[in-house]
Design an enzyme around this catalytic site. Structure first.
Site, PDB file in Angstrom:
ATOM      1  N   ARG A  18      33.722  32.136  35.398  1.00 49.87           N
ATOM      2  CA  ARG A  18      34.656  32.897  36.249  1.00 49.87           C
ATOM      3  C   ARG A  18      33.884  33.804  37.194  1.00 49.87           C
ATOM      4  O   ARG A  18      34.274  33.999  38.343  1.00 49.87           O
ATOM      5  CB  ARG A  18      35.614  33.717  35.391  1.00 49.87           C
TER       6      ARG A  18
ATOM      7  N   LYS B 297      41.912  45.108  37.784  1.00 48.95           N
ATOM      8  CA  LYS B 297      42.980  44.876  38.769  1.00 48.95           C
ATOM      9  C   LYS B 297      44.365  44.906  38.119  1.00 48.95           C
ATOM     10  O   LYS B 297      45.271  45.533  38.641  1.00 48.95           O
ATOM     11  CB  LYS B 297      42.786  43.514  39.463  1.00 48.95           C
TER      12      LYS B 297
ATOM     13  N   ARG C 222      42.418  36.120  25.470  1.00 46.78           N
ATOM     14  CA  ARG C 222      42.673  34.997  26.370  1.00 46.78           C
ATOM     15  C   ARG C 222      41.579  33.954  26.215  1.00 46.78           C
ATOM     16  O   ARG C 222      40.421  34.289  26.069  1.00 46.78           O
ATOM     17  CB  ARG C 222      42.711  35.482  27.829  1.00 46.78           C
TER      18      ARG C 222
ATOM     19  N   ARG D  28      42.233  34.152  46.432  1.00 46.73           N
ATOM     20  CA  ARG D  28      41.000  34.047  45.667  1.00 46.73           C
ATOM     21  C   ARG D  28      39.961  33.221  46.397  1.00 46.73           C
ATOM     22  O   ARG D  28      38.896  32.968  45.857  1.00 46.73           O
ATOM     23  CB  ARG D  28      41.305  33.392  44.321  1.00 46.73           C
TER      24      ARG D  28
ATOM     25  N   ARG E 174      38.094  42.448  25.828  1.00 48.26           N
ATOM     26  CA  ARG E 174      39.483  42.651  26.269  1.00 48.26           C
ATOM     27  C   ARG E 174      40.476  41.875  25.408  1.00 48.26           C
ATOM     28  O   ARG E 174      40.240  40.742  25.040  1.00 48.26           O
ATOM     29  CB  ARG E 174      39.598  42.202  27.724  1.00 48.26           C
TER      30      ARG E 174
HETATM   31  P1  ADP Z   1      41.119  37.584  36.066  1.00 45.26           P
HETATM   32  O1  ADP Z   1      41.178  38.427  34.868  1.00 45.26           O
HETATM   33  O2  ADP Z   1      39.940  36.682  36.137  1.00 45.26           O
HETATM   34  O3  ADP Z   1      41.348  38.331  37.344  1.00 45.26           O
HETATM   35  P2  ADP Z   1      43.651  36.159  36.381  1.00 45.26           P
HETATM   36  O4  ADP Z   1      44.604  36.470  35.296  1.00 45.26           O
HETATM   37  O5  ADP Z   1      43.893  36.735  37.716  1.00 45.26           O
HETATM   38  O6  ADP Z   1      42.211  36.495  35.842  1.00 45.26           O
HETATM   39  O7  ADP Z   1      43.546  34.559  36.553  1.00 45.26           O
HETATM   40  C1  ADP Z   1      43.269  33.705  35.457  1.00 45.26           C
HETATM   41  C2  ADP Z   1      43.059  32.279  35.956  1.00 45.26           C
HETATM   42  O8  ADP Z   1      44.245  31.824  36.670  1.00 45.26           O
HETATM   43  C3  ADP Z   1      41.926  32.089  36.959  1.00 45.26           C
HETATM   44  O9  ADP Z   1      40.679  31.962  36.345  1.00 45.26           O
HETATM   45  C4  ADP Z   1      42.382  30.806  37.674  1.00 45.26           C
HETATM   46  O10 ADP Z   1      42.139  29.659  36.906  1.00 45.26           O
HETATM   47  C5  ADP Z   1      43.876  30.992  37.767  1.00 45.26           C
HETATM   48  N1  ADP Z   1      44.252  31.671  39.041  1.00 45.26           N
HETATM   49  C6  ADP Z   1      44.801  32.912  39.169  1.00 45.26           C
HETATM   50  N2  ADP Z   1      44.990  33.221  40.461  1.00 45.26           N
HETATM   51  C7  ADP Z   1      44.563  32.160  41.189  1.00 45.26           C
HETATM   52  C8  ADP Z   1      44.477  31.859  42.579  1.00 45.26           C
HETATM   53  N3  ADP Z   1      44.874  32.746  43.515  1.00 45.26           N
HETATM   54  N4  ADP Z   1      43.978  30.662  42.955  1.00 45.26           N
HETATM   55  C9  ADP Z   1      43.576  29.762  42.044  1.00 45.26           C
HETATM   56  N5  ADP Z   1      43.604  29.982  40.725  1.00 45.26           N
HETATM   57  C10 ADP Z   1      44.088  31.161  40.281  1.00 45.26           C
END
Ligand code: ADP
Ligand code: ZN
Length: 211
Positions: A166, A13, A155, A88, A127
């Protein structure tokens, strides 16, 4: 163009969001990036989010919804926006719909990036993320694929123990928003396999068929 990306962690994404946002000249709004920027800056918001992020759990809706609504009032969204990582869960999707409806700027598309589960784990555990711009790169890369920076790191939540959680959280809480957008009639699905530019092409083709 007002759209969002949905798909499991590791579907790409963030990478696709950067290309699509540039293509449509709209801001890329990533809740994960905003949380990480706040963590790095040591803000109150960052401190609130940290424990949840480290465990692979969702940050509470009360925090996340207000943060996104605030972001969507900035002047740069007048030509549209691309949301990445939000909503989410179904409650967030409902809050977003209400907010956008009240502003008379409803979403035009929810673009789903679909990918098999075994591929996800492979991608995430290898990654690396750019500390400067947040873009992801492959393990072994020495420079950021986006800004060419050299400060790449793994990360905390890309470590294997957290990845499993996750994925669970995605299946339980996030996957149901796909049905939500299908019933709204704005879901577009493309397979997240192939090269980055092939997937971008597919996305643009699917989006160009929108009414
Ligand atoms: P991913 O690579 O899993 O898509 P993101 O960078 O989008 O990861 O998000 C990393 C973390 O930030 C999530 O695991 C969560 O803890 C938090 N987070 C991101 N977006 C949201 C959201 N819309 N609602 C709640 N927590 C979020
Ligand atoms: Zn970078």
């Amino acid at each position: 163009m007002r759209l969002l990306l949905v798909g499991p962690p590791g579907a790409g994404k963030g990478t696709q969001a950067q290309f699509l946002a540039a293509h449509y000249s709209i801001p890329h709004i990533s809740t994960g990036d905003i949380f990480r920027a706040n963590l790095k800056a040591g803000t109150e918001l960052g401190n609130q989010a940290k424990a949840f992020m480290d465990r692979g759990e969702l940050v509470p809706d009360s925090v996340t919804n207000d943060m996104v609504k605030d972001r969507l009032t900035h002047g740069d969204v007048k030509n549209g926006f691309l949301l990445d990582g939000y909503p989410r869960n179904v409650v967030q999707a409902q809050v977003l719909r209400e907010f956008l409806t009240a502003n008379q700027t409803p979403l035009q598309a929810a673009l789903e990036l679909s990918i098999a589960a075994n591929e996800i784990i492979k991608r995430l555990s290898s990654r690396r993320t750019c500390r400067t711009c947040g873009a992801p790169s492959e393990a072994g890369a020495t420079n950021c694929s986006s800004c060419n920076g050299t400060d790449l790191y793994q990360r905390e939540d890309d470590k294997e123990e957290v990845i499993a959680r996750r994925l669970e959280v995605y299946e339980e809480q996030t996957a149901p928003i796909i049905a939500f957008y299908r019933s709204e009639g704005i879901l577009l699905t493309i397979p997240a396999v192939g090269t980055v530019s092939e997937i971008t092409e597919q996305a643009i083709t699917a989006l160009s068929r929108l009414a």
